[in-house]
Enzyme design. Structure first.
Site, PDB file in Angstrom:
ATOM      1  N   HIS A  96     -36.736  38.736  18.191  1.00 64.28           N
ATOM      2  CA  HIS A  96     -37.610  39.549  19.033  1.00 64.28           C
ATOM      3  C   HIS A  96     -37.428  41.054  18.853  1.00 64.28           C
ATOM      4  O   HIS A  96     -38.226  41.842  19.380  1.00 64.28           O
ATOM      5  CB  HIS A  96     -37.445  39.159  20.508  1.00 64.28           C
ATOM      6  CG  HIS A  96     -38.745  39.097  21.249  1.00 64.28           C
ATOM      7  ND1 HIS A  96     -38.892  38.460  22.471  1.00 64.28           N
ATOM      8  CD2 HIS A  96     -39.977  39.604  20.939  1.00 64.28           C
ATOM      9  CE1 HIS A  96     -40.162  38.585  22.877  1.00 64.28           C
ATOM     10  NE2 HIS A  96     -40.828  39.261  21.977  1.00 64.28           N
ATOM     11  N   ASP A 123     -41.653  35.123  27.880  1.00 60.27           N
ATOM     12  CA  ASP A 123     -40.236  35.101  27.508  1.00 60.27           C
ATOM     13  C   ASP A 123     -39.413  34.628  28.701  1.00 60.27           C
ATOM     14  O   ASP A 123     -39.804  34.848  29.851  1.00 60.27           O
ATOM     15  CB  ASP A 123     -39.834  36.557  27.133  1.00 60.27           C
ATOM     16  CG  ASP A 123     -38.603  36.654  26.253  1.00 60.27           C
ATOM     17  OD1 ASP A 123     -37.686  35.840  26.408  1.00 60.27           O
ATOM     18  OD2 ASP A 123     -38.565  37.581  25.415  1.00 60.27           O
ATOM     19  N   HIS A 125     -36.571  36.004  28.981  1.00 58.31           N
ATOM     20  CA  HIS A 125     -35.778  37.234  29.159  1.00 58.31           C
ATOM     21  C   HIS A 125     -36.684  38.462  29.257  1.00 58.31           C
ATOM     22  O   HIS A 125     -37.776  38.478  28.692  1.00 58.31           O
ATOM     23  CB  HIS A 125     -34.840  37.429  27.962  1.00 58.31           C
ATOM     24  CG  HIS A 125     -34.005  36.226  27.629  1.00 58.31           C
ATOM     25  ND1 HIS A 125     -34.407  35.289  26.711  1.00 58.31           N
ATOM     26  CD2 HIS A 125     -32.810  35.808  28.116  1.00 58.31           C
ATOM     27  CE1 HIS A 125     -33.480  34.328  26.630  1.00 58.31           C
ATOM     28  NE2 HIS A 125     -32.503  34.622  27.470  1.00 58.31           N
ATOM     29  N   ASP A 127     -35.723  41.396  27.973  1.00 59.91           N
ATOM     30  CA  ASP A 127     -35.450  42.206  26.770  1.00 59.91           C
ATOM     31  C   ASP A 127     -35.594  43.700  27.078  1.00 59.91           C
ATOM     32  O   ASP A 127     -36.204  44.467  26.340  1.00 59.91           O
ATOM     33  CB  ASP A 127     -36.357  41.779  25.603  1.00 59.91           C
ATOM     34  CG  ASP A 127     -36.050  40.360  25.143  1.00 59.91           C
ATOM     35  OD1 ASP A 127     -34.952  39.853  25.452  1.00 59.91           O
ATOM     36  OD2 ASP A 127     -36.912  39.740  24.474  1.00 59.91           O
ATOM     37  N   ASP A 226     -42.197  34.557  22.844  1.00 58.58           N
ATOM     38  CA  ASP A 226     -40.836  34.170  22.475  1.00 58.58           C
ATOM     39  C   ASP A 226     -40.728  32.657  22.670  1.00 58.58           C
ATOM     40  O   ASP A 226     -41.146  32.134  23.717  1.00 58.58           O
ATOM     41  CB  ASP A 226     -39.870  34.938  23.405  1.00 58.58           C
ATOM     42  CG  ASP A 226     -38.393  34.727  23.101  1.00 58.58           C
ATOM     43  OD1 ASP A 226     -38.005  33.613  22.719  1.00 58.58           O
ATOM     44  OD2 ASP A 226     -37.625  35.693  23.297  1.00 58.58           O
ATOM     45  N   ASP A 228     -38.385  30.919  23.584  1.00 53.91           N
ATOM     46  CA  ASP A 228     -37.657  30.512  24.784  1.00 53.91           C
ATOM     47  C   ASP A 228     -38.448  30.682  26.082  1.00 53.91           C
ATOM     48  O   ASP A 228     -37.974  30.334  27.163  1.00 53.91           O
ATOM     49  CB  ASP A 228     -36.270  31.171  24.866  1.00 53.91           C
ATOM     50  CG  ASP A 228     -36.317  32.681  25.089  1.00 53.91           C
ATOM     51  OD1 ASP A 228     -37.199  33.173  25.800  1.00 53.91           O
ATOM     52  OD2 ASP A 228     -35.425  33.367  24.536  1.00 53.91           O
ATOM     53  N   GLU A 271     -38.644  34.390  17.511  1.00 56.11           N
ATOM     54  CA  GLU A 271     -37.404  33.683  17.856  1.00 56.11           C
ATOM     55  C   GLU A 271     -37.375  32.238  17.390  1.00 56.11           C
ATOM     56  O   GLU A 271     -36.452  31.494  17.737  1.00 56.11           O
ATOM     57  CB  GLU A 271     -37.106  33.760  19.378  1.00 56.11           C
ATOM     58  CG  GLU A 271     -36.791  35.178  19.877  1.00 56.11           C
ATOM     59  CD  GLU A 271     -35.389  35.658  19.488  1.00 56.11           C
ATOM     60  OE1 GLU A 271     -34.526  34.828  19.161  1.00 56.11           O
ATOM     61  OE2 GLU A 271     -35.173  36.881  19.479  1.00 56.11           O
TER      62      GLU A 271
END
Ligand SMILES: NC(=[NH2+])NCCC[C@H](N)C(=O)O
Ligand SMILES: [Mn+2]
Ligand SMILES: [Mn+2]
Length: 307
Positions: A96, A123, A125, A127, A226, A228, A271
């Site tokens: 990412h 995502d 996260h 980030d 992403d 995830d 990712e």
């Protein structure tokens, strides 16, 4: 639509090996033909070569691969700016950290066209670390802070030509936030739709609210997806799995609504770590999600569902 596929085999931001195989996995999963079958003209320009920024330096001793990541960002800002003039660029990651470059370049293009840039960040996260705040040193945890122009980058990453307004960033799927990010994200003005909000309101209402804002501002919309963001049970091929992610149906619905909005002008698929995949199932799912974003649907409806 004219689509340009750009392979970005960067893994130096992720702290483990494998993401450099992401672009190959997208190609093996049939991304080009999946998009071509939808009637798009697809041009795959291959993978970009790595580049180092030898004098990228910062005082935080935990940072990993700073010259490599800074080199990718510098190159990607140029490529994203160039490729967004005539086509819709799709960046095949790669970790990412690449979005620090892609969004910076797209933002420069948007500003030149007199349009505000909006970003939807899908995502687990946020980030939202800076080079000063990251504790893991993994630079894939920093792109949003960078492209929104936060302090804490010194001169290590390339100068940012056109920062994205934090209010124009909408995050969905968030369920893992470090202490330093938690403070910073709230005061930044970034619009965070965390998993709590998705559980309470579903994905449709929050997303439609955001899309209405983009439409009202005559904005361009960049999508950063992403792996995830998705639940690990359906998308195991990522180094940073977090339980409780988006379901198969939520993810496709989001893609379909984004397509119907007709606002999306660029996309990151990031990712994907094929080394952690199970017979390509995550690569196939990400490819199928990209197809939904580009117009694949179960049945043709007489009226569009976005309003
Ligand atoms: N793009 C990602 N997968 N980011 C994960 C970041 C995880 C954590 N916040 C870190 O900074 O190390
Ligand atoms: Mn991420
Ligand atoms: Mn993530």
């Amino acid at each position: 639509m004219d689509i340009t596929l750009i392979g970005v085999p960067v893994q130096e931001g992720s702290g483990r090996a494998g993401c450099d195989m992401g672009p190959s996995a997208f190609r093996a999963a049939g991304l080009t033909s999946a998009l071509a079958e939808l009637g798009h003209k697809v041009c795959d320009i291959g993978n970009l070569p790595p580049r180092r920024l030898e004098d990228a330096r910062h005082t935080n001793p935990v940072l990993k691969n700073l010259p490599e990541v800074a080199g990718w960002i510098e190159q990607l800002a140029d490529v994203a700016y160039r490729e967004s003039s005539q086509s819709m660029p799709i960046f095949l990651g790669g970790d990412h950290c690449l979005s620090a470059g892609t969004v910076a370049g797209i933002a420069r293009r948007a500003r030149e066209n007199g349009r505000p840039l909006f970003v939807i960040w899908l995502d687990a996260h946020t980030d939202f670390h800076t080079l000063a705040s990251t504790e893991s040193g993994n630079l894939h945890g920093t792109p949003v802070a960078y492209f929104t122009g936060q302090d804490g980058f010194g001169t290590a990453f390339p100068p940012l030509v056109a920062p994205v307004a934090p209010e124009n960033v909408f995050m969905m799927g968030i369920r893992s936030v470090d202490a330093a990010e938690r403070k910073a994200i709230v005061s930044s003005g970034v619009d965070v739709c965390d998993m709590r909000r998705i559980d309470e309101e579903g994905v449709v209402a929050p997303l439609k609210q955001f899309l209405s804002r983009v439409q009202a501002a005559d904005g361009l919309l960049h999508v950063s997806l992403d792996v995830d963001f998705l639940d690990p049970s359906i998308a195991p091929a990522v180094g940073t799995t977090v339980p409780g992610g988006a379901t198969f149906r939520e993810a496709h619905l989001i893609m379909e609504l984004l397509h119907d909005s007709e606002l999306v002008s660029s996309l990151d698929l990031v990712e994907l770590n094929p080394f952690l995949d199970e017979r390509g199932r995550t690569a196939y799912l990400m490819t199928d999600l990209a197809a939904s974003l580009l117009g694949k649907r179960v049945i043709d409806r007489p009226t569009r569902s976005f309003s």
